[in-house]
Design an enzyme around this catalytic site. Structure first.
Site, PDB file in Angstrom:
ATOM      1  N   CYS A   1       2.743   7.832  -1.008  1.00  0.00           N
ATOM      2  CA  CYS A   1       3.907   8.479  -0.421  1.00  0.00           C
ATOM      3  C   CYS A   1       4.573   9.348  -1.481  1.00  0.00           C
ATOM      4  CB  CYS A   1       4.878   7.410   0.094  1.00  0.00           C
ATOM      5  SG  CYS A   1       6.462   8.056   0.652  1.00  0.00           S
TER       6      CYS A   1
ATOM      7  N   CYS B   1       9.722   3.607   2.588  1.00  0.00           N
ATOM      8  CA  CYS B   1      10.906   4.489   2.591  1.00  0.00           C
ATOM      9  C   CYS B   1      11.115   5.254   3.896  1.00  0.00           C
ATOM     10  CB  CYS B   1      10.824   5.473   1.433  1.00  0.00           C
ATOM     11  SG  CYS B   1       9.537   6.740   1.627  1.00  0.00           S
TER      12      CYS B   1
ATOM     13  N   CYS C   1      -8.014   6.998   4.766  1.00  0.00           N
ATOM     14  CA  CYS C   1      -8.242   5.595   5.108  1.00  0.00           C
ATOM     15  C   CYS C   1      -7.020   4.817   4.610  1.00  0.00           C
ATOM     16  CB  CYS C   1      -9.523   5.137   4.428  1.00  0.00           C
ATOM     17  SG  CYS C   1     -10.064   3.506   4.919  1.00  0.00           S
TER      18      CYS C   1
ATOM     19  N   CYS D   1       6.003   5.833   6.188  1.00  0.00           N
ATOM     20  CA  CYS D   1       5.857   4.934   5.053  1.00  0.00           C
ATOM     21  C   CYS D   1       6.681   3.665   5.288  1.00  0.00           C
ATOM     22  CB  CYS D   1       6.322   5.630   3.775  1.00  0.00           C
ATOM     23  SG  CYS D   1       6.256   4.572   2.315  1.00  0.00           S
TER      24      CYS D   1
ATOM     25  N   CYS E   1       8.429   7.706  -2.288  1.00  0.00           N
ATOM     26  CA  CYS E   1       8.644   6.436  -2.999  1.00  0.00           C
ATOM     27  C   CYS E   1       7.474   6.034  -3.898  1.00  0.00           C
ATOM     28  CB  CYS E   1       8.975   5.307  -2.031  1.00  0.00           C
ATOM     29  SG  CYS E   1       7.587   4.735  -1.027  1.00  0.00           S
TER      30      CYS E   1
END
Length: 165
Positions: free
Chosen positions: A131, A86, A154, A83, A134
């Site tokens: 995510c 984070c 995607c 991510c 976060c």
């Protein structure tokens, strides 16, 4: 319906208007983090400063990057995609595949790394993925991927970063 210049101009203006409306609705949407309790939180100004404009719009306001613009489309090294908000590892590189859609695509994710919610924008229902640490918007999951899962995650390239093994 007869296809003439008037219909072409009217149809084009309608599409542009709808596209602009979609952009306005996306750009003024509340930040994703306000929709749940996540381990990593920041103020809207802190997110904007950390991420930059493109990643901020995607991760925090559920935007979408333009297709075929991510350098991660051509990333084929061994490692993980984490991510961008984070640093949580989300996808192993061996689950990435070429979908031809213009966005990095994966057939599965690292256990516990993603959450989902229903997305009713853009004239239909889709499953949005974010995510789990976060709340940053990653993209959507579709049921047209390869075996073994049949799924296609995607993902916006600006919402992840590649970490080589």
């Amino acid at each position: 319906m007869k296809f003439d210049r008037r219909n072409f101009i009217f149809g084009g203006a309608t599409l542009l208007g709808l596209g602009g409306l979609g952009y306005l609705m996306r750009s003024t949407a509340p930040a994703v983090a306000s929709e749940g309790n996540f381990a990593v939180t920041m103020t809207d100004d802190e997110w904007r400063a950390k991420l930059g404009d493109a990643a901020y719009q995607v991760l925090r306001h559920e935007g979408t990057e333009r297709a075929f613009t991510s350098p991660l489309l051509d990333e084929h090294r061994v490692g993980v995609f984490a991510c961008a908000g984070c640093d949580l590892p989300l996808y192993n590189s061996d689950t990435k595949f070429e979908s031809g859609t213009g966005w990095p695509s994966f057939y599965t994710y690292i256990d516990g790394a993603l959450g989902t919610k229903v997305d009713n924008s853009l004239f239909g229902q889709r499953t949005e993925v974010h995510c789990s640490r976060c709340g940053g918007h990653q993209g959507h999951v579709f049921e047209d991927g390869p075996k073994p899962t049949g799924l296609r995650y995607c993902i916006n390239g600006v919402s992840v970063k590649f970490v080589a093994a």
